[in-house]
Design a protein around this motif. Structure first.
Motif, PDB file in Angstrom:
ATOM      1  N   VAL A 116     -33.380  24.631 -40.625  1.00 60.75           N
ATOM      2  CA  VAL A 116     -32.061  24.775 -40.466  1.00 60.75           C
ATOM      3  C   VAL A 116     -31.712  25.531 -39.326  1.00 60.75           C
ATOM      4  N   LYS A 117     -32.498  26.826 -39.160  1.00 60.07           N
ATOM      5  CA  LYS A 117     -32.094  27.751 -38.435  1.00 60.07           C
ATOM      6  C   LYS A 117     -32.587  27.422 -36.841  1.00 60.07           C
ATOM      7  N   GLU A 118     -33.856  26.851 -36.785  1.00 62.70           N
ATOM      8  CA  GLU A 118     -34.250  26.467 -35.300  1.00 62.70           C
ATOM      9  C   GLU A 118     -33.453  25.467 -34.860  1.00 62.70           C
ATOM     10  N   THR A 119     -33.180  24.566 -35.928  1.00 50.57           N
ATOM     11  CA  THR A 119     -32.210  23.556 -35.300  1.00 50.57           C
ATOM     12  C   THR A 119     -30.881  23.772 -34.930  1.00 50.57           C
ATOM     13  N   ALA A 120     -30.097  24.842 -35.652  1.00 55.26           N
ATOM     14  CA  ALA A 120     -29.094  25.277 -35.212  1.00 55.26           C
ATOM     15  C   ALA A 120     -28.716  25.860 -33.857  1.00 55.26           C
ATOM     16  N   ALA A 121     -29.991  26.424 -33.536  1.00 54.16           N
ATOM     17  CA  ALA A 121     -30.120  27.221 -32.221  1.00 54.16           C
ATOM     18  C   ALA A 121     -30.277  26.312 -31.109  1.00 54.16           C
ATOM     19  N   PHE A 122     -30.806  24.963 -31.427  1.00 55.83           N
ATOM     20  CA  PHE A 122     -31.503  24.219 -30.245  1.00 55.83           C
ATOM     21  C   PHE A 122     -30.444  23.341 -29.476  1.00 55.83           C
ATOM     22  N   PRO A 123     -29.369  22.419 -29.928  1.00 56.14           N
ATOM     23  CA  PRO A 123     -29.001  21.602 -29.152  1.00 56.14           C
ATOM     24  C   PRO A 123     -28.357  21.955 -27.748  1.00 56.14           C
ATOM     25  N   VAL A 124     -27.786  23.172 -27.769  1.00 54.20           N
ATOM     26  CA  VAL A 124     -27.085  23.275 -26.230  1.00 54.20           C
ATOM     27  C   VAL A 124     -28.271  23.806 -25.118  1.00 54.20           C
ATOM     28  N   ILE A 125     -29.000  24.484 -25.726  1.00 57.20           N
ATOM     29  CA  ILE A 125     -30.029  25.146 -24.836  1.00 57.20           C
ATOM     30  C   ILE A 125     -30.997  23.880 -24.508  1.00 57.20           C
ATOM     31  N   GLY A 253     -25.402  21.005 -19.447  1.00 55.75           N
ATOM     32  CA  GLY A 253     -26.188  19.996 -20.048  1.00 55.75           C
ATOM     33  C   GLY A 253     -25.532  19.077 -20.977  1.00 55.75           C
ATOM     34  N   ASN A 254     -24.899  18.213 -19.917  1.00 53.91           N
ATOM     35  CA  ASN A 254     -24.005  16.906 -20.531  1.00 53.91           C
ATOM     36  C   ASN A 254     -25.299  15.846 -20.426  1.00 53.91           C
ATOM     37  N   VAL A 255     -25.721  15.422 -21.384  1.00 48.21           N
ATOM     38  CA  VAL A 255     -26.670  14.387 -21.678  1.00 48.21           C
ATOM     39  C   VAL A 255     -26.214  13.347 -22.407  1.00 48.21           C
ATOM     40  N   SER A 256     -27.052  12.348 -22.444  1.00 49.67           N
ATOM     41  CA  SER A 256     -26.589  11.107 -23.380  1.00 49.67           C
ATOM     42  C   SER A 256     -27.024  11.406 -24.760  1.00 49.67           C
ATOM     43  N   LYS A 257     -26.619  10.639 -26.027  1.00 50.74           N
ATOM     44  CA  LYS A 257     -26.842  10.550 -27.287  1.00 50.74           C
ATOM     45  C   LYS A 257     -28.206  10.645 -27.226  1.00 50.74           C
ATOM     46  N   LYS A 262     -33.687  12.165 -28.550  1.00 45.98           N
ATOM     47  CA  LYS A 262     -35.237  12.495 -28.374  1.00 45.98           C
ATOM     48  C   LYS A 262     -35.688  13.951 -28.375  1.00 45.98           C
ATOM     49  N   LEU A 263     -34.792  14.968 -27.949  1.00 42.25           N
ATOM     50  CA  LEU A 263     -35.118  16.188 -28.099  1.00 42.25           C
ATOM     51  C   LEU A 263     -35.037  16.802 -29.613  1.00 42.25           C
ATOM     52  N   VAL A 264     -34.251  16.432 -30.131  1.00 41.09           N
ATOM     53  CA  VAL A 264     -34.234  16.694 -31.625  1.00 41.09           C
ATOM     54  C   VAL A 264     -35.556  16.230 -32.331  1.00 41.09           C
ATOM     55  N   ASN A 265     -35.826  15.166 -32.147  1.00 38.13           N
ATOM     56  CA  ASN A 265     -36.935  14.467 -32.712  1.00 38.13           C
ATOM     57  C   ASN A 265     -38.400  15.207 -32.382  1.00 38.13           C
ATOM     58  N   ASP A 266     -38.315  15.773 -30.878  1.00 33.06           N
ATOM     59  CA  ASP A 266     -39.329  16.473 -30.632  1.00 33.06           C
ATOM     60  C   ASP A 266     -39.606  17.939 -31.174  1.00 33.06           C
ATOM     61  N   ARG A 271     -43.308  19.170 -31.152  1.00 27.09           N
ATOM     62  CA  ARG A 271     -43.586  19.034 -29.739  1.00 27.09           C
ATOM     63  C   ARG A 271     -42.720  20.028 -28.889  1.00 27.09           C
ATOM     64  N   LEU A 272     -41.579  20.599 -29.657  1.00 22.27           N
ATOM     65  CA  LEU A 272     -40.921  21.626 -28.889  1.00 22.27           C
ATOM     66  C   LEU A 272     -40.821  22.497 -29.882  1.00 22.27           C
TER      67      LEU A 272
END
Length: 307
Positions: A116-125, A253-257, A262-266, A271-272
């Motif tokens: 949870v901690k890593e994922t909460a920090a992840f989307p914007v960056i 960072g305006n990108v598609s859903k 893909k990034l969250v799955n990585d 992988r990230l």
């Protein structure tokens, strides 16, 4: 429910804690109980009023963007998200609060045992790094890329994305971060305190600027003719772009859903990686301290708040 809002533009003292009503859920929205959210640089510059000339706020204002939480209610037209799902995303309506409403299409469903901690920090960056490196940097295999501030939030994700794309990666950083940056995949780490990066990173195809100012201006010297300077901080000089014969742009960072998924799955698959430097309690003092410490710079990765 508890929320930490800003009452006007200014320093961290304009933040205040209050109780607000639980938000109503629209037909295509979900109600999320927030478990953690991150502190981003944009929170600070928004609070300080850097954007007020072209994007004025209505006060009191709720800051925050990325989060992880549990869905507690779904709108009548929601189909893909269910009560009890663990989700992440970017909520442009703010996250410094115990509950948020957000469009079903704006969230990504997570497996229950995710970090949870890593994922909460992840989307914007993550979306910012992807937009800089891939969508605008147009990185190709065997190209040379210089990423400034490689240990920072956007920087440490950008290094990983660039390496996955097959690039040779230079990055600037403090000596204490050398091993960290090498582990992320950087081929050469340039100590900004002792070395002029323009003497090491030469004829680069792409520069990713996360610093701005003099660093951004000097970065033109590291690019080859026809190279690309992509900044996530400020708009580069058109005059210098023309002088050096390069393309330059300021991006968000305006990108598609689909890209977000893909990034969250990585991230979930390893992988990230997303580094969390420090976590803070969900309190007025905690949020103020997180913003102050982020604004002082030299953060490795991200800072998050745990509810």
């Amino acid at each position: 429910m508890k929320a930490i809002l800003m009452k006007e533009y200014g320093n961290e003292d304009v933040l205040f804690e209050t109780e607000v009503e639980l938000p109503a859920v629209g037909e295509e929205e979900v109600l999320v109980e927030v478990k953690a959210f991150s502190i981003n640089h944009v929170d600070i510059v928004t609070r300080e009023g850097d954007f007020k000339a072209f994007r004025p706020l209505t006060f009191p204002h709720l800051l925050g963007l990325d989060f992880v939480g549990v869905v507690k209610e779904v709108g009548a037209l929601c189909q893909s998200i269910k009560i009890g799902d663990l989700v992440t995303g970017i909520n442009y309506g703010g996250t410094y609060t115990e509950y948020i409403t957000i469009a079903e299409q704006a969230v990504v469903k997570l497996i229950q045992d995710v970090n949870v901690k890593e994922t909460a920090a992840f989307p914007v960056i993550a979306v910012t790094a992807w937009a800089a490196v891939m969508d605008h940097g147009l990185i190709k295999p065997n190209q040379k890329v210089l990423i400034h501030g490689g240990a920072g939030g956007v920087g440490h994700i950008a290094i990983q994305i660039a390496k996955q794309a097959g690039a040779y990666v230079y990055t600037t950083g403090a000596e204490r971060n050398t091993a960290f940056l090498k582990k992320l995949g950087a081929d050469e780490v340039i100590n900004y305190a002792t070395t002029d990066f323009t003497t090491v990173a030469t004829d680069a195809d792409v520069v990713i600027d996360t610093i701005g100012g003099d660093v951004q201006e000097k970065s033109f010297q590291s690019l080859k003719q026809g190279g690309r300077l992509i900044s996530v901080v400020t708009k580069p000089s058109e005059e210098l772009s023309e002088k050096y014969g390069v393309y330059s742009d300021f991006i968000r960072g305006n990108v598609s859903k689909e890209t977000m998924i893909k990034l969250v799955n990585d991230l979930v698959a390893g992988r990230l990686t997303c580094h969390v430097e420090k976590e803070y309690p969900f309190s007025l003092d905690g949020v103020r301290k997180a913003q102050v410490e982020l604004s002082q710079g030299h953060t490795r990765g991200k800072r998050i708040v745990i509810i």
